[in-house]
Structures are given as structure tokens and as C-alpha cells.
Write an enzyme that holds these catalytic residues in place. Structure first.
Site, short mmCIF file in Angstrom:
data_model
loop_
_atom_site.label_atom_id
_atom_site.label_comp_id
_atom_site.label_asym_id
_atom_site.label_seq_id
_atom_site.Cartn_x
_atom_site.Cartn_y
_atom_site.Cartn_z
N HIS A 178 15.26 -20.85 -1.14
CA HIS A 178 15.74 -20.13 -2.32
C HIS A 178 14.77 -20.39 -3.49
CE1 HIS A 178 18.58 -18.21 -4.97
NE2 HIS A 178 18.35 -19.19 -5.83
N SER A 211 5.46 -13.81 3.52
CA SER A 211 4.48 -14.85 3.16
C SER A 211 4.96 -16.23 3.63
CB SER A 211 4.20 -14.86 1.66
OG SER A 211 5.28 -15.36 0.93
C1 GRF Z 1 11.04 -15.93 -1.16
O1 GRF Z 1 10.81 -15.97 -2.54
C2 GRF Z 1 12.29 -16.71 -0.82
O2 GRF Z 1 12.55 -17.73 -1.72
C3 GRF Z 1 13.36 -15.66 -0.90
O3 GRF Z 1 12.76 -14.49 -0.43
C4 GRF Z 1 11.35 -14.52 -0.67
C5 GRF Z 1 10.66 -14.16 0.60
O4 GRF Z 1 9.30 -13.94 0.44
N1 GRF Z 1 14.52 -16.09 -0.14
P1 GRF Z 1 8.36 -13.72 1.71
O5 GRF Z 1 8.90 -12.51 2.48
O6 GRF Z 1 8.38 -14.96 2.54
O7 GRF Z 1 7.00 -13.43 1.13
#
Ligand code: GRF
Length: 200
Positions: A108, A15
């Protein structure tokens, strides 16, 4: 100023990758998406936009360093200026961190230095904090310890679950991650010790 070539590292749903694509950052060229899981949905997103994809499956390597050497080799031809960790679920060793020194950023899902590591939303809920959020930071050799570029806050409601909280955090991630990439690509970030100074 010429566009910066960025490599986006992903492992999962992508996402944040989608948000970065949608932001159409003028100063950035998404040169490649690198994924360690062949079946990740993020790979499908990248392919649907004709973005080159490199899959390096960590399961094929017994040592983290060998996995990273392979990544570095695969990325050579893209002349990468910035590596963006967008949900890349592998801890990086000093090998790759030093290869791309001060050129790797991560998102993060908590307000660092609170709740580093995994399950950060759950950690925040369990602790009982009223405010959490997300952090974009440079990657150094520690885990979630690099200089902070941008942060955004999210209020925790009494009835929040891990899922509802993560949804609110993701919405903020999708705003500040593209913004941080834009600042980097416009050469407006300067690291001074632990601080990242942003040029207006
Ligand atoms: C996010 O919540 C980010 O903070 C963490 O991993 C997740 C990735 O989500 N490091 P996506 O794959 O971008 O939906």
C-alpha cells in the site's frame, strides 16, 4: 527448505512485479501471474519472462464472489503458498481471503493506518504530512487493515506533486516488497494478534 510457490496478482503497469522478478528471491518460485485486465502492461512483463499468466476479467462476473471462485479454480494447479497483491485493483471478499488465510500480502502506498483506500499519495499531500511511505501487510477481511510486515518512509518536499511523490514511494516499494516476500518464503514471519514478528 523447498521453494514456495507464489501467485502475483496484478492489474496495471507491473513495476512491483518487475522488482520482484529482478530480486531473484531464492526461496520463491513465481508460479503464476494473475491479472484481471487483459491489456495490462504487467501481463507483457510476465510473458517476457515465460511466467504462466492467467487472465480472469472481473467484467465477466456480476458478483465479486463468482470472480474470486474462478480465480481459486484457475490457481488450483499451481499449489500456491503465497498470494502477492502487486497493484491488484479489486477489493477481495472474505471468500478468497479465508481460502488463502494469512497467505495473502499487499503493498500500500502510504504508512498505514494513515491514508488507506485509493489515492493515498494525494491524501498525504492534501493532509500536509511531512512523511509518508509504503506498507507491506497481510490481507484480512478489512480494506488495508491487516497486520503490518514492513514499512518504509519517504519525506515530502514543499514542491512535491502527486506524481513526484508516487515516484519516491514506488522506489521504496520496490525494496520492501521483495524483502517481505523473502521473509515469508523463508518462514520467518509469525503473526501474533496485530503484530507480525520477524525471526532474525
Ligand atoms: C503501487 O503503488 C501499490 O502500492 C499499489 O498499486 C501500485 C501498483 O503499481 N497497491 P505497479 O503496477 O506495481 O507499478
Amino acid at each position: 527448505m523447498s521453494k514456495k510457490n507464489i501467485a502475483i496478482f496484478v492489474s496495471g503497469s507491473g513495476s512491483n512485479l518487475q522488482a520482484i522478478i529482478d530480486a531473484e528471491i531464492e526461496s520463491a518460485n513465481i508460479a503464476v501471474v494473475l491479472c484481471n485486465r487483459p491489456e495490462a502492461y504487467a501481463v507483457r512483463i510476465a510473458k517476457s519472462y515465460d511466467i504462466p499468466v492467467e487472465v480472469v476479467d472481473h467484467k465477466n462476473f456480476s458478483k465479486r464472489e463468482d470472480f474470486e471462485k474462478k480465480i481459486i479454480l484457475r490457481l488450483e494447479k499451481y499449489s500456491i503458498d503465497l498470494v502477492v497483491l502487486a497493484g491488484f485493483m479489486r477489493i477481495l471478499t472474505p471468500l478468497i481471503v479465508n481460502h488463502y488465510k494469512n497467505k495473502i500480502i499487499n503493498i500500500h502506498p502510504a504508512l498505514l493506518p494513515s491514508f488507506p483506500g485509493i489515492n493515498s499519495a494525494l491524501q498525504a499531500l492534501d493532509y500536509g504530512v511531512k512523511i509518508t511511505g509504503c506498507t507491506v501487510h497481510f490481507v484480512n477481511v478489512g480494506v488495508d487493515t491487516g497486520p503490518i510486515i514492513l514499512q518504509s518512509t519517504v519525506n515530502i518536499a514543499n514542491d512535491d506533486t502527486e506524481e513526484s511523490l508516487l515516484e519516491k514511494i514506488h522506489a521504496e516499494e520496490h525494496k520492501i516488497f521483495p524483502e517481505a516476500i523473502k521473509l515469508f518464503c523463508e518462514e520467518r514471519l509469525r503473526i501474533e494478534g496485530r503484530k507480525v514478528l520477524v525471526k532474525e
